[in-house]
Design a protein around this motif. Structure first.
Motif, PDB file in Angstrom:
ATOM      1  N   ARG A  96       0.826  -1.203   0.000  1.00  0.00           N
ATOM      2  CA  ARG A  96       0.000   0.000   0.000  1.00  0.00           C
ATOM      3  C   ARG A  96       0.866   1.260   0.000  1.00  0.00           C
ATOM      4  O   ARG A  96       0.630   2.191  -0.764  1.00  0.00           O
ATOM      5  N   GLU A  97       1.910   1.250   0.834  1.00  0.00           N
ATOM      6  CA  GLU A  97       2.778   2.433   0.910  1.00  0.00           C
ATOM      7  C   GLU A  97       3.452   2.696  -0.434  1.00  0.00           C
ATOM      8  O   GLU A  97       3.599   3.839  -0.864  1.00  0.00           O
ATOM      9  N   GLU A 100       0.911   4.352  -2.627  1.00  0.00           N
ATOM     10  CA  GLU A 100       0.605   5.720  -2.181  1.00  0.00           C
ATOM     11  C   GLU A 100       1.749   6.672  -2.529  1.00  0.00           C
ATOM     12  O   GLU A 100       1.526   7.819  -2.913  1.00  0.00           O
ATOM     13  N   ARG A 110      -3.991  13.605  -0.867  1.00  0.00           N
ATOM     14  CA  ARG A 110      -3.865  12.466   0.032  1.00  0.00           C
ATOM     15  C   ARG A 110      -5.093  11.555  -0.078  1.00  0.00           C
ATOM     16  O   ARG A 110      -4.979  10.331  -0.169  1.00  0.00           O
ATOM     17  N   ARG A 111      -6.243  12.186  -0.106  1.00  0.00           N
ATOM     18  CA  ARG A 111      -7.466  11.406  -0.206  1.00  0.00           C
ATOM     19  C   ARG A 111      -7.497  10.586  -1.498  1.00  0.00           C
ATOM     20  O   ARG A 111      -7.858   9.408  -1.506  1.00  0.00           O
ATOM     21  N   TYR A 113      -4.891   9.679  -3.496  1.00  0.00           N
ATOM     22  CA  TYR A 113      -3.922   8.587  -3.640  1.00  0.00           C
ATOM     23  C   TYR A 113      -4.248   7.420  -2.719  1.00  0.00           C
ATOM     24  O   TYR A 113      -3.979   6.275  -3.039  1.00  0.00           O
ATOM     25  N   LYS A 114      -4.859   7.704  -1.582  1.00  0.00           N
ATOM     26  CA  LYS A 114      -5.282   6.606  -0.701  1.00  0.00           C
ATOM     27  C   LYS A 114      -6.374   5.783  -1.388  1.00  0.00           C
ATOM     28  O   LYS A 114      -6.369   4.551  -1.341  1.00  0.00           O
ATOM     29  N   ARG A 115      -7.287   6.507  -2.021  1.00  0.00           N
ATOM     30  CA  ARG A 115      -8.399   5.834  -2.704  1.00  0.00           C
ATOM     31  C   ARG A 115      -7.868   4.979  -3.871  1.00  0.00           C
ATOM     32  O   ARG A 115      -8.236   3.817  -4.027  1.00  0.00           O
ATOM     33  N   ALA A 118      -5.895   1.849  -2.650  1.00  0.00           N
ATOM     34  CA  ALA A 118      -6.780   0.779  -2.180  1.00  0.00           C
ATOM     35  C   ALA A 118      -7.438   0.090  -3.376  1.00  0.00           C
ATOM     36  O   ALA A 118      -7.537  -1.148  -3.428  1.00  0.00           O
ATOM     37  N   ASP A 131      -0.776  -4.647   3.487  1.00  0.00           N
ATOM     38  CA  ASP A 131      -0.101  -4.005   4.605  1.00  0.00           C
ATOM     39  C   ASP A 131       1.106  -4.791   5.112  1.00  0.00           C
ATOM     40  O   ASP A 131       1.620  -4.535   6.194  1.00  0.00           O
TER      41      ASP A 131
END
Ligand SMILES: Nc1ncnc2c1ncn2[C@@H]1O[C@H](COP(=O)(O)OP(=O)(O)OP(=O)(O)O)[C@@H](O)[C@H]1O
Ligand SMILES: [Mg+2]
Length: 331
Positions: A96-97, A100, A110-111, A113-115, A118, A131
């Motif tokens: 995940r990292e 991101e 941020r929102r 790239y998190k979306r 995932a 993770d």
């Protein structure tokens, strides 16, 4: 006229004594897949690296999505995604990292790239492993993560350097489907591959490179038609007869026969009437070469590749190239 998304003009690149690219020109239209085929060392990765702004060409010009790969390297980077031949993911970060981080490089919020991270984990079957540090991933998982990373920025042009190497058949098929969907949505893909099935399935056009030069191009069907109308192929009962069988076929087809020792098969491009087949049967009979199979079939992309590249490399081991040479070298 369709717009070219990738335009390469007489690009050269030398590493010391090795002329990796000796004047390559090609174009790829928007929303198409261009496959680069070629033996090891042909220059495929070098070209991909130049187009992805990771290397400078020595001479020639290349534009991707309208940007010059040298003069406009900065803006170009946000228009492309690259999954290199060797996964470029960070071992010490989680899956995940990694994703991101790529989103951050594309200047996503941020929102966002998190979306997207995932979503990409989900899409590539990595949600459960997302993770864990990449150190703990299998080869196929790394490969998938790397491809997922190349897509995070939703680039209009995607470079995939041997994308399915090391993937199991199911994952490979899923990736092919995925690439088809992307291209259906307008993405332009340049991929390199050693897998003929991959080129056959995905590529709108194929460019064969060898020794840093384009040696053939066209659709898969055009390349096959250009090779020959048919291929004459025999499977010998005893491996020891392979070289003699190649000599028989050399006299019947055009071009040099190819020996596949694993399958105990010999094949040669041929006109492909029943006369050739009967003549071959008779010759094998006369020479006392036992066969498990003898037939005529339409050329495959493998045949095209082997014929084009074997002809250029007399130094290659006999078993991988021509029967004429192979039979002379047999002990
Ligand atoms: N950084 C480098 N330094 C020196 N030589 C290099 C470098 N990169 C590539 N080469 C050489 O350039 C030639 C082309 O290499 P390249 O990696 O482009 O081939 P390729 O077609 O991608 O091969 P493969 O199918 O094995 O991936 C090879 O002879 C290679 O050894
Ligand atoms: Mg390569």
């Amino acid at each position: 006229m369709p717009t070219p998304m990738i335009e390469v003009e007489a690009v050269t690149k030398r590493f010391g004594r090795v002329q990796a690219l000796a004047g390559v020109s090609l174009t790829a239209e928007a929303g198409s897949v261009l496959a680069l085929l070629g033996p090891n060392g042909a220059g495929k990765t070098t070209l991909v690296r130049i187009l992805a702004t990771l290397l400078h060409p020595d001479s020639g010009r290349a534009r991707v999505a309208g940007y010059d790969v040298v003069a406009d390297a900065g803006p170009l980077r946000s228009a492309i995604g690259l999954a290199g031949q060797y996964a470029a993911v960070d071992e010490l970060l989680t899956g995940r990292e990694n994703l991101e981080l790529v989103g951050l490089l594309y200047h996503l919020s941020r929102r966002e790239y998190k979306r997207r991270a995932a979503g990409a984990l989900e899409q590539f079957g990595l949600t459960d492993a997302g993770d864990r540090t990449v150190k703990t991933y299998s080869g196929g998982m790394r490969r998938r993560l790397d491809i997922a990373a190349s897509l995070i920025g939703r680039p209009p042009v995607l470079f995939l350097d041997e994308p399915t190497t090391g993937l199991d058949p199911r994952t490979r098929n899923e990736l092919w489907q995925f690439i088809e969907d992307l291209v259906g949505g307008g993405t332009t893909v340049l991929l390199t591959t050693q897998v003929m099935e991959e080129a056959e399935r995905l590529a709108h056009r194929i460019i064969v490179v060898d020794g840093g030069q384009v040696i053939a191009e066209g659709t898969a069907e055009e390349l096959k038609d250009r090779l020959s109308s048919a291929v004459l192929e025999a499977r010998v009962t005893r491996a020891a007869d392979l070289d003699r069988a190649a000599a028989v076929l050399a006299g019947l087809g055009h071009g040099r026969p190819h020996i596949d020792p694993d399958q105990q098969r010999v094949s040669v491009p041929a006109r492909g009437g029943t006369r050739d087949l009967l003549a071959a049967g008779r010759r094998f009979e006369d020479d006392g070469i036992g066969l498990d199979d003898l037939g005529i079939r339409r050329p495959s992309l493998d045949d095209v590749f082997l014929s084009l590249t074997a002809a250029r490399e007399p130094g290659r081991p006999a078993r991988q190239q021509a029967g004429a040479a192979a039979s002379q070298e047999s002990r």
